[in-house]
Design an enzyme around this catalytic site. Sequence first.
Site, short mmCIF file in Angstrom:
data_model
loop_
_atom_site.label_atom_id
_atom_site.label_comp_id
_atom_site.label_asym_id
_atom_site.label_seq_id
_atom_site.Cartn_x
_atom_site.Cartn_y
_atom_site.Cartn_z
N LYS A 54 0.84 -1.20 0.00
CA LYS A 54 0.00 0.00 0.00
C LYS A 54 0.88 1.26 0.00
CE LYS A 54 -3.72 -2.54 2.15
NZ LYS A 54 -4.27 -3.12 3.36
N GLN A 98 -4.46 -1.82 9.62
CA GLN A 98 -4.36 -3.16 9.05
C GLN A 98 -4.92 -4.19 10.04
OE1 GLN A 98 -3.08 -3.89 5.84
NE2 GLN A 98 -3.88 -5.92 6.29
N ASP A 121 -11.15 2.60 3.83
CA ASP A 121 -11.43 1.16 3.70
C ASP A 121 -12.93 0.93 3.51
OD1 ASP A 121 -9.55 -0.78 3.56
OD2 ASP A 121 -9.20 -0.94 5.71
#
Length: 295
Positions: A54, A98, A121
């Site tokens: 990412k 994460q 997200d």
Amino acid sequence: MSARIISGTEVAKQIREELKLEITELKSRHNLVPGLATILLGDDPASKSYIAGKEKTALALGIYSERIDLSASTTEAQLLDLIGKLNQDPKIHGILVQVPLPSHINETRVLYAIDPKKDVDGFHPVNLGRLMIGDPDFIPCTPYGIQQLLVRSGTKIDGAEVVIVGRSNLVGKPIANILMQKKEGANATVTICHTGTRDIASHTQRADILIVAAGRPKAITASMIKEGAVVIDVGVNRIGKTPAGKDILVGDVDFENVKDKAGAITPVPGGVGPMTITMLMLNTVKAAKIALGLS
Ligand SMILES: NC(=O)c1ccc[n+]([C@@H]2O[C@H](COP(=O)([O-])OP(=O)(O)OC[C@H]3O[C@@H](n4cnc5c(N)ncnc54)[C@H](OP(=O)(O)O)[C@@H]3O)[C@@H](O)[C@H]2O)c1
């Protein structure tokens, strides 16, 4: 006849090129640099490699990236405090924590603490609710990537029978919500299967578009699909190591046999995977535009 391969690598590249241009324009016209903060707790190798991917992609596109690596013993209070600071930080438009998190941390509390306007997200209940009513700011990255793969590969979604195997909050439920909307790139008739479904094959065999997110190698075999179906394999299963020590990855679909019956199919790796990171970048750019009142 062998199925057409829908390459996530290629489609992701196309979207990244579009994003690069948009980011350059945001900088020159509005002095706006989209910013993404990624938070990793602990040193799980898979999570580390996702975060590294990412960060690398963000930097390659010209997105400001702040990577925060914390020890696995970080407390929930410390993590919530950090999220609170990032929520207030004007350089940061997107925050990604994460998962999975260490077991002493309540994932739901952490998720709820992220400002919905920075939830790139798309997992905050505000964003999932808005997705359900057809008015989303941020669509969760993997299902968003699946929709883009379908749209950009020229798959007819309008009126199609879509069958989804898997009902997770991460993939199955959001992709069902995306594709059932009365909108362009959607308007499908959607069925969701799971472990409680009687006779899964009777559903999958009807599918014009079959999306599989079960996390089970070979959950879908050739006899379970309709001739000419478009098959999107979301699964990522590690089934061993190569002699060089690299993970051997397979999807949820028996690719070798299904490809002779399907009309189109995504490979694993190189299918849905590259799309997920790309849609995170797209959401970050959108968050920056929203912050500046441009979107
Ligand atoms: N490429 C990417 O970027 C990406 C992103 C996310 C996930 N993935 C992969 O996609 C897969 C699914 O992920 P997830 O997070 O959605 O998994 P998950 O939370 O474990 O959910 C799996 C779902 O599949 C259902 N299921 C499992 N086995 C089944 C079977 N034999 N028949 C019918 N349904 C079955 C489960 O049913 P129940 O609800 O009844 O248990 C559940 O709803 C995993 O391999 C994951 O690694 C890939």
